[in-house]
Design a protein around this motif. Structure first.
Motif, PDB file in Angstrom:
ATOM      1  N   UNK A   1      26.162  44.962  50.943  1.00 10.73           N
ATOM      2  CA  UNK A   1      26.411  44.254  52.207  1.00 10.73           C
ATOM      3  C   UNK A   1      26.099  42.774  51.979  1.00 10.73           C
ATOM      4  N   UNK A   2      27.104  41.950  52.075  1.00 11.62           N
ATOM      5  CA  UNK A   2      26.935  40.540  51.737  1.00 11.62           C
ATOM      6  C   UNK A   2      27.935  39.694  52.511  1.00 11.62           C
ATOM      7  N   UNK A   3      27.694  38.391  52.461  1.00 14.11           N
ATOM      8  CA  UNK A   3      28.625  37.416  52.999  1.00 14.11           C
ATOM      9  C   UNK A   3      29.254  36.665  51.833  1.00 14.11           C
ATOM     10  N   UNK A   4      30.429  36.110  52.068  1.00 11.52           N
ATOM     11  CA  UNK A   4      31.135  35.356  51.037  1.00 11.52           C
ATOM     12  C   UNK A   4      30.946  33.855  51.284  1.00 11.52           C
ATOM     13  N   UNK A   5      30.488  33.160  50.269  1.00 11.88           N
ATOM     14  CA  UNK A   5      30.229  31.725  50.369  1.00 11.88           C
ATOM     15  C   UNK A   5      31.067  31.021  49.301  1.00 11.88           C
ATOM     16  N   UNK A   6      31.817  29.978  49.666  1.00 11.69           N
ATOM     17  CA  UNK A   6      32.635  29.286  48.650  1.00 11.69           C
ATOM     18  C   UNK A   6      31.766  28.585  47.620  1.00 11.69           C
ATOM     19  N   UNK A   7      32.262  28.536  46.407  1.00 10.20           N
ATOM     20  CA  UNK A   7      31.542  27.834  45.348  1.00 10.20           C
ATOM     21  C   UNK A   7      31.501  26.342  45.643  1.00 10.20           C
ATOM     22  N   UNK A   8      30.446  25.711  45.198  1.00  9.00           N
ATOM     23  CA  UNK A   8      30.312  24.272  45.385  1.00  9.00           C
ATOM     24  C   UNK A   8      31.322  23.542  44.513  1.00  9.00           C
ATOM     25  N   UNK A   9      31.541  22.273  44.833  1.00  5.89           N
ATOM     26  CA  UNK A   9      32.475  21.452  44.064  1.00  5.89           C
ATOM     27  C   UNK A   9      31.970  21.374  42.623  1.00  5.89           C
ATOM     28  N   UNK A  10      32.880  21.627  41.687  1.00  2.00           N
ATOM     29  CA  UNK A  10      32.507  21.607  40.286  1.00  2.00           C
ATOM     30  C   UNK A  10      32.046  22.946  39.757  1.00  2.00           C
ATOM     31  N   UNK A  11      32.039  23.983  40.615  1.00  2.00           N
ATOM     32  CA  UNK A  11      31.652  25.324  40.205  1.00  2.00           C
ATOM     33  C   UNK A  11      32.811  26.279  40.465  1.00  2.00           C
ATOM     34  N   UNK A  12      32.847  27.371  39.719  1.00  2.00           N
ATOM     35  CA  UNK A  12      33.911  28.352  39.874  1.00  2.00           C
ATOM     36  C   UNK A  12      33.330  29.759  39.817  1.00  2.00           C
ATOM     37  N   UNK A  13      34.083  30.715  40.320  1.00  2.00           N
ATOM     38  CA  UNK A  13      33.859  32.133  40.059  1.00  2.00           C
ATOM     39  C   UNK A  13      35.233  32.724  39.792  1.00  2.00           C
ATOM     40  N   UNK A  14      35.394  33.361  38.648  1.00  2.00           N
ATOM     41  CA  UNK A  14      36.707  33.864  38.241  1.00  2.00           C
ATOM     42  C   UNK A  14      36.811  35.370  38.335  1.00  2.00           C
ATOM     43  N   UNK A  15      35.860  36.008  39.030  1.00  2.00           N
ATOM     44  CA  UNK A  15      35.894  37.446  39.219  1.00  2.00           C
ATOM     45  C   UNK A  15      35.683  37.767  40.692  1.00  2.00           C
ATOM     46  N   UNK A  16      36.148  38.936  41.067  1.00  2.00           N
ATOM     47  CA  UNK A  16      35.912  39.409  42.427  1.00  2.00           C
ATOM     48  C   UNK A  16      34.458  39.802  42.579  1.00  2.00           C
ATOM     49  N   UNK A  17      33.874  39.467  43.733  1.00  2.00           N
ATOM     50  CA  UNK A  17      32.481  39.801  44.052  1.00  2.00           C
ATOM     51  C   UNK A  17      31.497  39.218  43.042  1.00  2.00           C
ATOM     52  N   UNK A  18      31.729  37.994  42.611  1.00  2.00           N
ATOM     53  CA  UNK A  18      30.780  37.328  41.712  1.00  2.00           C
ATOM     54  C   UNK A  18      29.483  37.045  42.458  1.00  2.00           C
ATOM     55  N   UNK A  19      28.376  37.278  41.787  1.00  2.00           N
ATOM     56  CA  UNK A  19      27.076  37.040  42.405  1.00  2.00           C
ATOM     57  C   UNK A  19      26.654  35.581  42.315  1.00  2.00           C
ATOM     58  N   UNK A  20      27.278  34.834  41.431  1.00  2.00           N
ATOM     59  CA  UNK A  20      26.932  33.418  41.320  1.00  2.00           C
ATOM     60  C   UNK A  20      28.142  32.640  40.836  1.00  2.00           C
ATOM     61  N   UNK A  21      28.116  31.361  41.096  1.00  2.00           N
ATOM     62  CA  UNK A  21      29.182  30.470  40.648  1.00  2.00           C
ATOM     63  C   UNK A  21      28.744  29.783  39.356  1.00  2.00           C
ATOM     64  N   UNK A  22      29.687  29.574  38.486  1.00  2.00           N
ATOM     65  CA  UNK A  22      29.416  28.946  37.196  1.00  2.00           C
ATOM     66  C   UNK A  22      29.841  27.494  37.237  1.00  2.00           C
ATOM     67  N   UNK A  23      28.972  26.605  36.741  1.00  6.75           N
ATOM     68  CA  UNK A  23      29.307  25.184  36.720  1.00  6.75           C
ATOM     69  C   UNK A  23      30.231  24.905  35.549  1.00  6.75           C
ATOM     70  N   UNK A  24      31.257  24.105  35.822  1.00 10.49           N
ATOM     71  CA  UNK A  24      32.214  23.755  34.783  1.00 10.49           C
ATOM     72  C   UNK A  24      31.584  22.826  33.755  1.00 10.49           C
ATOM     73  N   UNK A  25      32.066  22.846  32.515  1.00 12.19           N
ATOM     74  CA  UNK A  25      31.579  21.887  31.513  1.00 12.19           C
ATOM     75  C   UNK A  25      31.822  20.455  31.971  1.00 12.19           C
TER      76      UNK A  25
END
Length: 864
Positions: free
Chosen positions: A543-567
């Motif tokens: 049970x969770x809410x969906x929050x958009x990744x911050x600018x400069x971060x991505x998530x490339x999978x469904x239901x990602x637990x964290x966003x990854x910062x781009x190089x």
């Protein structure tokens, strides 16, 4: 003490059953009949317990009256077919001269009704070898009991296994799946031809994961079977990211209040998928209450204990079970079994005490003919014309398991019979007598049995007494006639390589309501790539809410637990699901802004060079010679170089360009401003020196202005030299000022040195402006001070405007602002100081005279 306690408990339970059992025939005679069981003679006996009757309702115990015996009123055609699979296998073995030669197998069969007391009673009846049940005693006139095949329910098999384990009698169940039965310390003589729920629980969790169900409810029997499989399911579900909304226990002793509360929980649940690990007998009253309360919209995940339960699927009121998917036993084939079933007849098989009851149930007749409106059975009824599950051999599952169990016992007996004296497994190489052996001796051979059955499939048991784990996945689909058919839609083979155990044909599945799309059963809808999950406080991880990744971060999978910062050299795209290369930005010659500024710089450089040529050509004219001719040449040269310095600012920054751009501009521009300051001083000194008796005459000449220009420039050279020596500018990639671009720019190295450089030029310009402003009232004919005042006013205005513009911009626009300031201030100096002189030289040569410059020409003109 443990053995005695269990034996006493078993005897006590059997004595409780005694008052409600039918009369028995005492003695040790084979072939004796009773209402619940029968024994057929042979050299060796194989026992079997089957729930020929199904107990759909259990009396509720309220402890205010004597407990009643369970009413086994429903005759099960399906379970009765299991019983005949055992008889069919024994018939085949007795007719096979290569298996157990010269040995005939007999059998003892008992109707356990799928309840614990009856199962224990049947086990003791088979072990004692007589109708009068006496614990720890077996009639010596009977043939040896090799093993007991049964029971079907884990709840019945577990107490049977405890009892039989005390005496070492092998027990092979065809349907008991509780994981606890794999414990050989607790159940040393238990085997089964159906996989353990330890495997099934994991497989069902993986099936739920394959169907993308992350939010499920669980119903499980309140016994070892239900709790064992539920535990395995929960552990694997947790590993796969599946959450259990609720886990409710199905009462094995019927309770109306518990049943109602359980159904209320299901009704209020938000989970669309319900996993049920229950025996069909216990589940039936739950489904009745679900139907009564009209609970719909649920998809049922079935364990093999009820995934092909005829008692549930045949009830057309249970429409909510359509679309059920679950594991069932691997299907086998038994050639000749259909012909065997068609051959059974009450007149030809008088030893089968259940056959007459089956005949009555199948044909709707009575052998007694004493029922009102019930016709008399004649025996001439056509068995082949029946359309019921007893004759359905298209999906033999538990029937096939029963068949394999009998052959496993026969193979163990065959190995025992084949023992050579002196080479046996017992003390001194002794062998056992196949017609007179101890139960623990056959148990030794049963543990090691490994053979291929008549259908070519390998049968064996592992160290826990379990077979290889192989399941079919079936789906409950409606037929045009309104019945339910079990359609195979996949399989689960635990022997397959990791990741390949589960095969599922989703296109073949029919879901509730006839839907072809997999129902969604989630607590929260999946977060798409570009978003991350944020757990809700106090709720499961599903049970969770969906929050958009911050600018400069991505998530490339469904239901990602964290966003990854781009190089650092990349940035997130607009969907925030991929890193893309950043645009490289710098003021280049190829873009319009850079090309325009470069063109202006060249033009701005050519103009003072042209004026310098004019001055050189008219170098002997009074207006050129006035106010230090050489200083004008230097100033024009500086004004020609200043625009060219701006070209260093354009293009990809390099170490050389970063070091030169500010320092070259500063030195050249300081030279120009110093020349202007020197010219301003010369204007004042020349005017003051013309006054009789003035002491400034000695400063008239070229020494003072040259000194002022040189010293003013050398001070800037010193500042720039210290700057380059201590903290020189260098190129850098600015990744912070713009989100999606990399700005290639020059880091000034020392901000203090940069502002000191600009500040020094500002001081020189301010001094020049002040001096020129004070000299603005000199005679009009000698208007050099006015021109310098205007030029310094323009210069100071440009650079004062430059500072806030420079600080508020970034990237290539910051460079463009500085280039514009350089060009504007250069052109301001050139226009204000030299354009009036060029006007006189080129367009009004009559004014280019000494008298006119000294004011005499103007006075003569006024007199005339």
């Amino acid at each position: 003490m443990y053995r005695r306690g269990v034996t006493f408990l078993a005897a006590f339970l059997l004595q409780l059953c005694r008052p409600v059992c039918s009369a028995v025939q005492p003695g040790c005679r084979l072939g004796s009949l009773r209402r619940e069981g029968v024994v057929v003679e042979g050299d060796v006996i194989i026992g079997g317990t089957f729930g020929v009757h199904e107990n759909k309702m259990f009396p509720e115990i309220n402890y205010t009256q004597q407990p009643q015996r369970a009413q086994c009123q429903s005759f099960s055609f399906r379970n009765y077919r299991w019983l005949h699979a055992m008889i069919f296998a024994i018939k085949q073995i007795n007719e096979n001269p290569e298996l157990l030669p010269n040995i005939s197998l007999g059998y003892g069969l008992y109707d356990s009704c799928d309840v614990i007391p009856r199962g224990l009673e049947g086990a003791m009846w088979l072990v004692s070898g007589q109708d009068e049940l006496v614990p720890n005693y077996r009639c010596h006139d009977t043939a040896p009991l090799a093993a007991i095949v049964g029971d079907s329910a884990s709840s019945v098999s577990i107490p049977m296994a405890r009892l039989l384990g005390l005496y070492g009698y092998p027990q092979i169940s065809y349907f008991a799946t509780a994981p606890t039965l794999s414990n050989k310390r607790e159940f040393p003589s238990f085997f089964r031809t159906i996989p353990s729920d330890a495997v099934q629980g994991k497989g069902l969790a993986r099936l739920a994961s394959r169907l993308r169900w992350t939010w499920v409810g669980v119903l499980t029997d309140d016994d070892d079977y239900g709790q064992g499989i539920a535990r395995e399911f929960q552990q694997e579900a947790l590993r796969l990211g599946i959450c259990v909304e609720f886990l409710e226990l199905v009462p094995i002793l019927y309770s109306h209040s518990r049943t109602q509360r359980l159904v209320e929980v299901i009704k209020a649940s938000t989970a669309k998928a319900i996993a049920v690990f229950s025996w069909k007998t216990y589940l039936y009253p739950i489904m009745e209450e679900i139907h009564r309360q009209n609970v719909t919209g649920k998809t049922w995940l079935a364990s093999e204990a009820w995934s092909t339960a005829q008692a549930l699927s045949d009830n057309r009121a249970f429409e909510m079970l359509t679309g059920t998917i679950g594991f069932t036993i691997h299907r086998g084939t038994l050639p000749g079994f259909k012909d065997y079933l068609l051959s059974v007849h009450p007149f030809r098989n008088p030893q089968d005490i259940f056959l007459r009851l089956f005949w009555e149930q199948a044909f709707g007749c009575s052998w007694q003919g004493d029922g009102a409106g019930v016709r008399l059975c004649t025996g001439s009824e056509d068995l082949a014309g029946l359309k019921n599950i007893f004759l359905d051999v298209s999906s033999l599952r538990l029937t096939y398991n029963t068949y394999n169990a009998v052959y496993a016992v026969a193979q163990a007996l065959h190995d025992l019979q084949a023992c050579s004296p002196g080479e046996g497994p017992f003390d001194g190489g002794a062998c056992a007598d196949v017609k007179d052996f101890e139960p623990w001796q056959i148990l030794h051979y049963l543990r090691k049995v490994r053979f291929k059955n008549p259908e070519g499939e390998e049968v064996y048991f592992d160290e826990n007494g379990d077979p290889p784990a192989l399941y079919d996945i079936v789906n409950w689909q409606p037929t045009p006639a309104g019945d339910i058919q079990y359609v195979k839609v996949g399989s689960y083979d635990f022997r397959a390589p990791p990741g390949q155990e589960l095969f599922l044909d989703e296109s073949a599945i029919v879901w509730p309501g006839g839907e072809m799309q997999v129902p969604r059963s989630v607590c929260s809808e999946s977060c798409l790539p570009g978003w991350r999950t944020a757990l809700r406080r106090g709720q499961p991880v599903c049970c969770f809410d969906c929050i958009p990744c911050s600018v400069g971060e991505i998530s490339n999978q469904t239901d990602s637990t964290k966003c990854l910062r781009c190089p650092s050299d990349q940035w997130s795209n607009t969907r925030q699901d991929a890193c893309v290369p950043r645009l490289v930005e710098f003021l280049s010659y190829e873009e319009p802004l850079g090309a325009s500024l470069a063109s202006l710089a060249v033009l701005a450089s050519l103009l003072p060079a042209s004026i310098l040529g004019v001055f050189l050509r008219h170098r002997h004219s009074p207006i050129v010679k006035a106010n230090n001719r050489q200083l004008s040449y230097v100033l024009l040269g500086a004004l020609a170089l200043c625009p060219l310095c701006s070209l260093i600012f354009i293009g990809r920054p390099s170490p050389a360009s970063c070091m030169l751009r500010q320092t070259a501009f500063a030195i050249v521009f300081t030279l120009g401003v110093s020349c202007v300051l020197a010219k301003t001083l010369m204007v004042v000194i020349a005017f003051k020196a013309s006054i009789p008796g003035s002491g400034l005459r000695r400063w008239v000449g070229s020494r003072l202005p040259n000194t002022v220009a040189s010293v003013g420039t050398l001070v800037q050279v010193g500042i720039c030299g210290a700057w380059l020596g201590l903290a020189s500018p260098y190129p850098e990639n600015n990744t912070t000022s713009h989100v999606a671009r990399i700005v290639l720019e020059c880091n000034e190295g020392s901000a203090l040195a940069f502002w000191c450089m600009l500040g020094y030029m500002g001081v020189l310009a301010s001094v020049s402006f002040v001096v020129a402003f004070l000299a603005r009232r000199l005679p009009d004919s000698f208007n050099e001070a006015k021109f310098i005042t205007f030029s310094m006013l323009v210069f100071v205005s440009v650079w004062l405007s430059f500072i806030p513009a420079y600080m508020s911009t970034g990237g290539k626009y910051m460079v463009a602002v500085e280039i514009f300031a350089i060009l504007s201030s250069s052109m301001g100096l050139l226009a204000c100081i030299f354009f009036p002189k060029c006007y006189v030289i080129l367009l009004r040569p009559e004014r280019n005279t000494r008298d006119h410059l000294m004011g005499k020409g103007a006075a003569a003109a006024r007199k005339n």
